[in-house]
Design a protein around this motif. Structure first.
Motif, PDB file in Angstrom:
ATOM      1  N   SER B   9       0.452  -9.094   2.715  1.00 59.86           N
ATOM      2  CA  SER B   9       0.971  -9.106   3.625  1.00 59.86           C
ATOM      3  C   SER B   9       2.310  -9.829   3.252  1.00 59.86           C
ATOM      4  N   VAL B  56      11.981   0.130   4.274  1.00 59.42           N
ATOM      5  CA  VAL B  56      11.265   0.427   5.355  1.00 59.42           C
ATOM      6  C   VAL B  56       9.780   0.659   3.924  1.00 59.42           C
ATOM      7  N   PHE B  57      10.107   1.421   2.904  1.00 59.93           N
ATOM      8  CA  PHE B  57       8.682   1.980   1.864  1.00 59.93           C
ATOM      9  C   PHE B  57       7.703   0.601   1.103  1.00 59.93           C
ATOM     10  N   PHE B  60       7.905  -2.699   4.930  1.00 59.81           N
ATOM     11  CA  PHE B  60       7.165  -2.454   6.635  1.00 59.81           C
ATOM     12  C   PHE B  60       6.188  -1.768   6.704  1.00 59.81           C
ATOM     13  N   MET B  61       6.589  -0.862   4.685  1.00 61.40           N
ATOM     14  CA  MET B  61       5.185   0.053   4.742  1.00 61.40           C
ATOM     15  C   MET B  61       4.597  -0.720   3.291  1.00 61.40           C
ATOM     16  N   HIS B  62       4.620  -1.500   3.477  1.00 62.36           N
ATOM     17  CA  HIS B  62       3.918  -2.468   2.501  1.00 62.36           C
ATOM     18  C   HIS B  62       3.465  -1.779   1.000  1.00 62.36           C
ATOM     19  N   LEU B  63       4.513  -1.400   0.652  1.00 64.69           N
ATOM     20  CA  LEU B  63       4.056  -0.705  -0.496  1.00 64.69           C
ATOM     21  C   LEU B  63       4.197  -1.146  -1.445  1.00 64.69           C
ATOM     22  N   GLU B  66       1.104  -3.228  -1.962  1.00 63.69           N
ATOM     23  CA  GLU B  66      -0.609  -2.810  -2.269  1.00 63.69           C
ATOM     24  C   GLU B  66      -0.382  -2.704  -3.790  1.00 63.69           C
TER      25      GLU B  66
END
Lengths: 198, 96
Positions: B9, B56-57, B60-63, B66
């Motif tokens: 992360s 943000v994607f 923050f949304m840790h795409l 992934e």
């Protein structure tokens, strides 16, 4: 009985839901753009009446709340529940601040006689009626999402305190965070659409 | 099940840097709006909003962190398709 858990599965489910939210708001964006091209002059006049300072302030508030949300998850990963709770509470507070600003903004508009179906508004040109209709519908729907997010994150605060969200199991917080960030993204587009493009 | 949460992360530092970037882009889009660029201003505002949402994607949304087919392919492609559809409707309206 062993509990069945599938964190990746629930994250995928959350993402599918979020993509459907994008479609929901996307349809409204298309509607806005279509009317904007049709009534360019009216939209220009109406958009000038919105409070750009309040809009910018709300953008900063929501962006900051996204940061505290991300930091809350980073904290729980490091097993520091206290700071996770602190950041989460800050996120809830910022969400409420956003809604408070929205309340001030809307009351000012209503005070000027601009609200759906008001005699004052109906006396204006049809483009301006459409602009303010879309303004109330889109920022209203977004505000509703913020309200739901504040409720959701408050429950998550409770779960962090109770230890239901912990270092080894924080998918609920993770998915709530994804929702909160998407609400932020929607505002990132609503803000220039209504407040900046005059 | 626990394994899935062990993905790498972003660090706190990265989050703060992304946040500063988002605030700076907000500043840019607000000051550009004051310049009255006409229809070009719409393009600039939407481009900046696009860059901000990518930040943000990804972070923050840790795409970005992934793993797997769904996160690396399906989500980005779906988002791009939606952007393409909405963008094509925009151009259709603009050049009708």
């Amino acid at each position: 009985m062993e509990e069945h858990k599938d964190d990746v599965g629930s994250k995928i489910g959350m993402w599918i839901f979020l993509l459907s939210e994008v479609i929901l708001f996307g349809g409204l964006f298309i509607l806005y753009t279509a009317y904007r091209y049709k009534f360019r002059g009216d939209f220009h006049l109406a958009a000038m009446e919105l409070n750009r300072i309040l809009g910018t302030l709300n953008t900063v508030i929501l962006l900051t709340s996204s940061l505290t949300m991300a930091l809350s998850i980073a904290s729980i990963r490091k097993d520091s529940r206290a700071s996770s709770f602190g950041y989460l509470a800050a996120t809830v507070f910022l969400g409420l601040l956003f809604l408070g600003n929205k309340y001030i903004e809307w009351s000012a508009k209503v005070g000027h006689g601009i609200y759906p179906n008001s005699p004052d508004l109906l006396g204006r040109s049809s483009g301006e009626v459409l602009f303010f209709g879309l303004y109330y519908a889109m920022t209203g729907l977004h505000g509703l999402h913020v309200l739901v997010g504040v409720g959701l994150l408050s429950v998550m605060c409770f779960f962090v305190v109770k230890g239901r969200i912990k270092k080894t199991d924080f998918i609920l917080l993770e998915n709530s965070g994804l929702y909160w960030h998407l609400v932020d993204i929607i505002w990132i587009f609503l803000f220039p659409l209504f407040y900046l493009m005059t | 099940m626990e394994q899935s949460n062990r993905i790498q992360s972003a660090t706190r530092r990265t989050y703060v840097i992304v946040w500063v970037g988002l605030l700076m882009l907000t500043g840019v889009t607000v000051s550009v709006a004051g310049m009255d660029l006409g229809q070009l201003g719409v393009l600039v505002a939407l481009t900046i909003a696009g860059v901000k949402s990518c930040l943000v994607f990804l972070y923050f949304m840790h795409l970005r962190y992934e793993r797997g087919f769904f996160f690396k392919l399906i989500i980005p492609v779906t988002v791009l398709l939606l952007v393409l559809f909405i963008g094509m409707v925009f151009t259709d309206i603009a050049f009708r």
